[in-house]
Each structure stands twice: as structure tokens, then as C-alpha cells.
Design a protein around this motif. Structure first.
Motif, PDB file in Angstrom:
ATOM      1  N   ALA A  10       0.850  -1.180   0.000  1.00 17.48           N
ATOM      2  CA  ALA A  10       0.000   0.000   0.000  1.00 17.48           C
ATOM      3  C   ALA A  10       0.892   1.238   0.000  1.00 17.48           C
ATOM      4  CB  ALA A  10      -0.902   0.001   1.232  1.00 17.48           C
ATOM      5  N   ALA A  11       0.352   2.316  -0.485  1.00 18.92           N
ATOM      6  CA  ALA A  11       1.152   3.545  -0.568  1.00 18.92           C
ATOM      7  C   ALA A  11       0.308   4.726  -0.131  1.00 18.92           C
ATOM      8  CB  ALA A  11       1.671   3.750  -1.993  1.00 18.92           C
ATOM      9  N   GLY A  12       0.979   5.771   0.307  1.00 12.23           N
ATOM     10  CA  GLY A  12       0.315   7.025   0.614  1.00 12.23           C
ATOM     11  C   GLY A  12      -0.740   6.899   1.690  1.00 12.23           C
ATOM     12  N   VAL A  13      -1.918   7.471   1.410  1.00 10.86           N
ATOM     13  CA  VAL A  13      -3.011   7.498   2.373  1.00 10.86           C
ATOM     14  C   VAL A  13      -3.462   6.097   2.732  1.00 10.86           C
ATOM     15  CG1 VAL A  13      -5.411   8.200   2.719  1.00 10.86           C
ATOM     16  CG2 VAL A  13      -3.804   9.775   1.650  1.00 10.86           C
ATOM     17  N   GLU A  14      -3.524   5.195   1.731  1.00 10.06           N
ATOM     18  CA  GLU A  14      -3.980   3.831   1.992  1.00 10.06           C
ATOM     19  C   GLU A  14      -3.088   3.134   3.012  1.00 10.06           C
ATOM     20  OE1 GLU A  14      -3.608   5.105  -0.952  1.00 10.06           O
ATOM     21  OE2 GLU A  14      -5.588   5.046  -1.919  1.00 10.06           O
ATOM     22  N   GLN A  15      -1.782   3.339   2.894  1.00  5.89           N
ATOM     23  CA  GLN A  15      -0.850   2.719   3.838  1.00  5.89           C
ATOM     24  C   GLN A  15      -1.032   3.284   5.241  1.00  5.89           C
ATOM     25  OE1 GLN A  15       0.992   0.222   3.901  1.00  5.89           O
ATOM     26  NE2 GLN A  15       2.187   0.564   5.759  1.00  5.89           N
ATOM     27  N   GLN A  16      -1.182   4.583   5.342  1.00 11.93           N
ATOM     28  CA  GLN A  16      -1.382   5.195   6.654  1.00 11.93           C
ATOM     29  C   GLN A  16      -2.686   4.733   7.293  1.00 11.93           C
ATOM     30  OE1 GLN A  16      -0.291   9.543   6.838  1.00 11.93           O
ATOM     31  NE2 GLN A  16       0.053   9.269   4.654  1.00 11.93           N
ATOM     32  N   LEU A  17      -3.743   4.629   6.493  1.00  8.89           N
ATOM     33  CA  LEU A  17      -5.014   4.127   7.011  1.00  8.89           C
ATOM     34  C   LEU A  17      -4.873   2.690   7.495  1.00  8.89           C
ATOM     35  CD1 LEU A  17      -7.581   5.526   4.407  1.00  8.89           C
ATOM     36  CD2 LEU A  17      -7.393   6.180   6.813  1.00  8.89           C
ATOM     37  N   HIS A  18      -4.185   1.878   6.690  1.00 10.02           N
ATOM     38  CA  HIS A  18      -3.992   0.477   7.044  1.00 10.02           C
ATOM     39  C   HIS A  18      -3.267   0.345   8.379  1.00 10.02           C
ATOM     40  CE1 HIS A  18      -3.148  -3.780   6.644  1.00 10.02           C
ATOM     41  NE2 HIS A  18      -1.867  -3.536   6.782  1.00 10.02           N
ATOM     42  N   GLU A  19      -2.228   1.144   8.572  1.00 11.78           N
ATOM     43  CA  GLU A  19      -1.454   1.063   9.811  1.00 11.78           C
ATOM     44  C   GLU A  19      -2.274   1.515  11.009  1.00 11.78           C
ATOM     45  OE1 GLU A  19       1.421  -0.302  10.326  1.00 11.78           O
ATOM     46  OE2 GLU A  19       1.646  -0.829   8.219  1.00 11.78           O
ATOM     47  N   LEU A  20      -3.013   2.624  10.853  1.00 15.73           N
ATOM     48  CA  LEU A  20      -3.819   3.117  11.973  1.00 15.73           C
ATOM     49  C   LEU A  20      -4.949   2.147  12.309  1.00 15.73           C
ATOM     50  CD1 LEU A  20      -4.127   6.957  11.276  1.00 15.73           C
ATOM     51  CD2 LEU A  20      -2.762   5.814  13.016  1.00 15.73           C
TER      52      LEU A  20
ATOM     53  N   PHE B  43      -9.325   6.443  21.358  1.00 16.20           N
ATOM     54  CA  PHE B  43     -10.071   6.126  20.138  1.00 16.20           C
ATOM     55  C   PHE B  43     -10.584   7.388  19.456  1.00 16.20           C
ATOM     56  CE2 PHE B  43     -11.006   1.809  22.142  1.00 16.20           C
ATOM     57  CZ  PHE B  43     -10.112   1.150  21.309  1.00 16.20           C
ATOM     58  N   GLU B  44     -11.017   8.371  20.238  1.00 16.35           N
ATOM     59  CA  GLU B  44     -11.500   9.621  19.655  1.00 16.35           C
ATOM     60  C   GLU B  44     -10.389  10.319  18.877  1.00 16.35           C
ATOM     61  OE1 GLU B  44     -13.056  11.922  22.828  1.00 16.35           O
ATOM     62  OE2 GLU B  44     -14.808  10.627  23.172  1.00 16.35           O
ATOM     63  N   GLN B  45      -9.196  10.375  19.455  1.00 13.49           N
ATOM     64  CA  GLN B  45      -8.071  11.016  18.775  1.00 13.49           C
ATOM     65  C   GLN B  45      -7.670  10.242  17.522  1.00 13.49           C
ATOM     66  OE1 GLN B  45      -4.817  11.778  21.485  1.00 13.49           O
ATOM     67  NE2 GLN B  45      -6.186  12.485  23.107  1.00 13.49           N
ATOM     68  N   LEU B  46      -7.635   8.902  17.629  1.00 17.47           N
ATOM     69  CA  LEU B  46      -7.251   8.093  16.484  1.00 17.47           C
ATOM     70  C   LEU B  46      -8.277   8.228  15.361  1.00 17.47           C
ATOM     71  CD1 LEU B  46      -5.699   4.562  16.658  1.00 17.47           C
ATOM     72  CD2 LEU B  46      -7.460   5.061  14.970  1.00 17.47           C
ATOM     73  N   ASP B  47      -9.564   8.249  15.719  1.00 15.24           N
ATOM     74  CA  ASP B  47     -10.615   8.372  14.702  1.00 15.24           C
ATOM     75  C   ASP B  47     -10.559   9.730  14.008  1.00 15.24           C
ATOM     76  OD1 ASP B  47     -11.498   5.826  15.216  1.00 15.24           O
ATOM     77  OD2 ASP B  47     -13.123   6.439  16.555  1.00 15.24           O
ATOM     78  N   LEU B  48     -10.163  10.765  14.726  1.00 14.21           N
ATOM     79  CA  LEU B  48      -9.987  12.073  14.096  1.00 14.21           C
ATOM     80  C   LEU B  48      -8.868  12.026  13.062  1.00 14.21           C
ATOM     81  CD1 LEU B  48     -10.393  14.527  17.127  1.00 14.21           C
ATOM     82  CD2 LEU B  48     -11.954  14.220  15.194  1.00 14.21           C
ATOM     83  N   GLN B  49      -7.790  11.305  13.379  1.00 17.14           N
ATOM     84  CA  GLN B  49      -6.704  11.146  12.413  1.00 17.14           C
ATOM     85  C   GLN B  49      -7.178  10.377  11.186  1.00 17.14           C
ATOM     86  OE1 GLN B  49      -2.830   9.868  13.846  1.00 17.14           O
ATOM     87  NE2 GLN B  49      -3.309  10.549  15.917  1.00 17.14           N
ATOM     88  N   LEU B  50      -7.972   9.326  11.408  1.00 16.48           N
ATOM     89  CA  LEU B  50      -8.503   8.555  10.279  1.00 16.48           C
ATOM     90  C   LEU B  50      -9.365   9.434   9.379  1.00 16.48           C
ATOM     91  CD1 LEU B  50      -9.495   5.236  12.099  1.00 16.48           C
ATOM     92  CD2 LEU B  50      -7.680   5.503  10.415  1.00 16.48           C
ATOM     93  N   GLN B  51     -10.228  10.222   9.983  1.00 11.83           N
ATOM     94  CA  GLN B  51     -11.112  11.083   9.200  1.00 11.83           C
ATOM     95  C   GLN B  51     -10.326  12.133   8.423  1.00 11.83           C
ATOM     96  OE1 GLN B  51     -14.005  12.621  11.987  1.00 11.83           O
ATOM     97  NE2 GLN B  51     -14.542  10.563  12.700  1.00 11.83           N
ATOM     98  N   ALA B  52      -9.260  12.657   9.038  1.00 12.13           N
ATOM     99  CA  ALA B  52      -8.433  13.652   8.347  1.00 12.13           C
ATOM    100  C   ALA B  52      -7.719  13.031   7.149  1.00 12.13           C
ATOM    101  CB  ALA B  52      -7.414  14.248   9.326  1.00 12.13           C
TER     102      ALA B  52
END
Length: 263
Positions: A65-75, A114-123
Motif C-alpha cells: 500500500a502507498a500514501g493514504v492507503e498505507q497510513q489508514l492500514h497502519e492506523l 479512540f477519539e483522537q485516532l478516529d480524528l486522524q482517520l477522518q483527516a
């Protein structure tokens, strides 16, 4: 290079991928390692090498995965790990009356995390317009909340599945036959894919089964003689196929297409 699925194989695959012709990741159930009479690293490596040599024509190359997809996958992967810790905490301390206040304080900290992590996911999702549109379409499906939509959207954007059946098989929600001669054994889930995906789809199905739109479908499945858990798994498979169609069809969900008289 063939690697067995383990918790750390993905990092190894990522290091190897730029330097070899192809990296494939194989399941120990496919190679037969789990049925071996003896198990050592050297024997496992020989079995994996033999399996890769015999089946290389049909083995798909692993794609990082690359870029945003990779970051989403890790989070998302880390969110699933922390969720398991929270469940373990509740099971361990749930019946200890003297520790309920301390347990609640710990749970409150988990919820803030979880609230902080979900904010990162949404961003992250908002930073990719095409991904954001796809996830917004998934949100139109009954039972899909923010977390399930992001998780499945990240997966579908990272892996190009040939069809909906391939997606269901990847999740491990597909029934595995156990037949021999005239005997027809009981079907069980293959559970070959990531556990977090099965858990998400089960929760999606549970939410959908209590909705006005899809409760009739859930009840119609149970009326065929399936137990509640079996009916939820069947509903989860249906919703996963719907999600595949919505993601690839660039259209919103129409609950009328899943009414009992249309299935």
C-alpha cells in the motif's frame, strides 16, 4: 520470494519488494505446514519453497500500500490491537467489584484514545477526494458506520478484487465444504482472512439486523432454519457483496434491492 503469513511478514515483504521480481504471501493452511508431523523453521521454509515452485503461476504478487492507503492500514491495524486490549481489560476486571472505579478510569482513557485516532482517520480520508467519495457511498449502506466504512474503503482501495466472491473469500466469511463421497459435511467458515474484517462485518450485520430497512431480511434468513449467529454471518456476506457493488458502481445503496422478496 514466498513468505508465510505472520504478524511481521508485511514489513519483510515491504523491504524485499523493490529488490526481487515478485513477493508472494501464502497461508500456512495452503502450504500444508499446519498438518506437518514435525515443525521447524528449516522444514517450514522447504515446504513454502516447494509450494511456491509448484503454484507460482496462480500466485498473485503482493503489492504494498502507498500514501493514504498505507497510513489508514497502519492506523486501523493498531486500532484493532487496542480494541483487543480493551476487551481483555473488561473481561479481566469486570467481576472485581473493588476495582470498578479504576477500570472505568482506564476505559475512559481508552475512549479518549479512540477519539483522537478516529480524528486522524477522518483527516486522512478527507485528504483524498476519490477515497472520501467512495467511503461516503459505503456509509449509505444500512449498518455501515464511520469505522466500518473507512476500514472497508481502505481495503478496497488497496486491493483490486476480481469480484465480490473474491472479497468474501478474502474476509474468511465464505463457507468451507467438507464433503467426501456421498457424505455432505457441515459447512464452516474458512476464517482465512483478517479477523478484524470479519469482526467489522459481523458488527455491520448486527446493526443492520436491528434497522427498519433490513430487519425483514434478517428475519427471513432465520425463518429458513438458521440460528441467529448463522443468519448474521449470511447477512454480513450479503452486505459485503453490496459494498463491493457500491464501491465499484459509483452509486449509493438502495435498500429495496435487499428486501426478502427480491433475494
Amino acid at each position: 520470494v514466498a513468505l508465510e503469513v505472520t504478524g511481521s511478514c508485511w514489513e519483510v515483504a515491504r523491504i524485499l519488494e523493490p529488490h526481487v521480481d515478485r513477493v508472494v504471501v501464502v497461508s500456512p493452511d495452503d502450504t500444508g505446514i499446519t498438518q506437518a508431523r514435525a515443525k521447524t523453521d528449516r522444514l517450514d521454509a522447504a515446504v513454502i519453497a516447494r509450494y511456491a515452485a509448484e503454484h507460482q503461476a496462480r500466485l498473485h504478487a503482493w503489492q504494498p500500500a502507498a500514501g493514504v492507503e498505507q497510513q489508514l492500514h497502519e492506523l486501523l491495524r493498531r486500532r484493532a490491537c487496542v480494541t483487543r486490549l480493551l476487551v481483555s481489560l473488561r473481561q479481566t476486571l469486570g467481576d472485581v467489584g473493588s476495582l470498578q472505579t479504576a477500570r472505568q478510569q482506564l476505559e475512559d482513557e481508552f475512549e479518549r484514545f479512540f477519539e483522537q485516532l478516529d480524528l486522524q482517520l477522518q483527516a486522512l480520508v478527507a485528504s483524498d477526494a476519490q477515497l472520501a467519495c467512495g467511503i461516503a457511498r459505503l456509509r449509505t449502506i444500512t449498518g455501515f458506520g464511520p469505522q466500518a466504512s473507512i476500514a472497508l474503503g481502505a481495503l478496497l482501495s488497496r486491493i483490486e478484487f476480481a469480484n465480490a466472491d473474491a472479497l468474501v473469500a478474502y474476509s474468511g466469511l465464505d463457507p468451507r465444504p467438507c464433503d467426501s463421497g456421498q457424505h455432505r459435511g457441515q459447512r464452516r467458515l474458512s476464517k482465512r482472512g483478517p479477523a478484524w474484517l470479519r469482526r467489522q462485518m459481523y458488527l455491520v450485520a448486527f446493526a443492520a439486523s436491528h434497522s427498519k430497512a433490513l430487519k425483514p431480511l434478517y428475519e427471513s434468513i432465520k425463518a429458513l432454519g438458521f440460528a441467529p449467529t448463522q443468519a448474521l454471518v449470511i447477512l454480513a456476506r450479503k452486505l459485503m457483496r453490496v459494498a463491493f457493488a457500491v464501491w465499484n458502481g459509483r452509486t449509493s445503496f438502495d435498500p429495496l434491492r435487499l428486501q426478502p422478496n427480491s433475494t
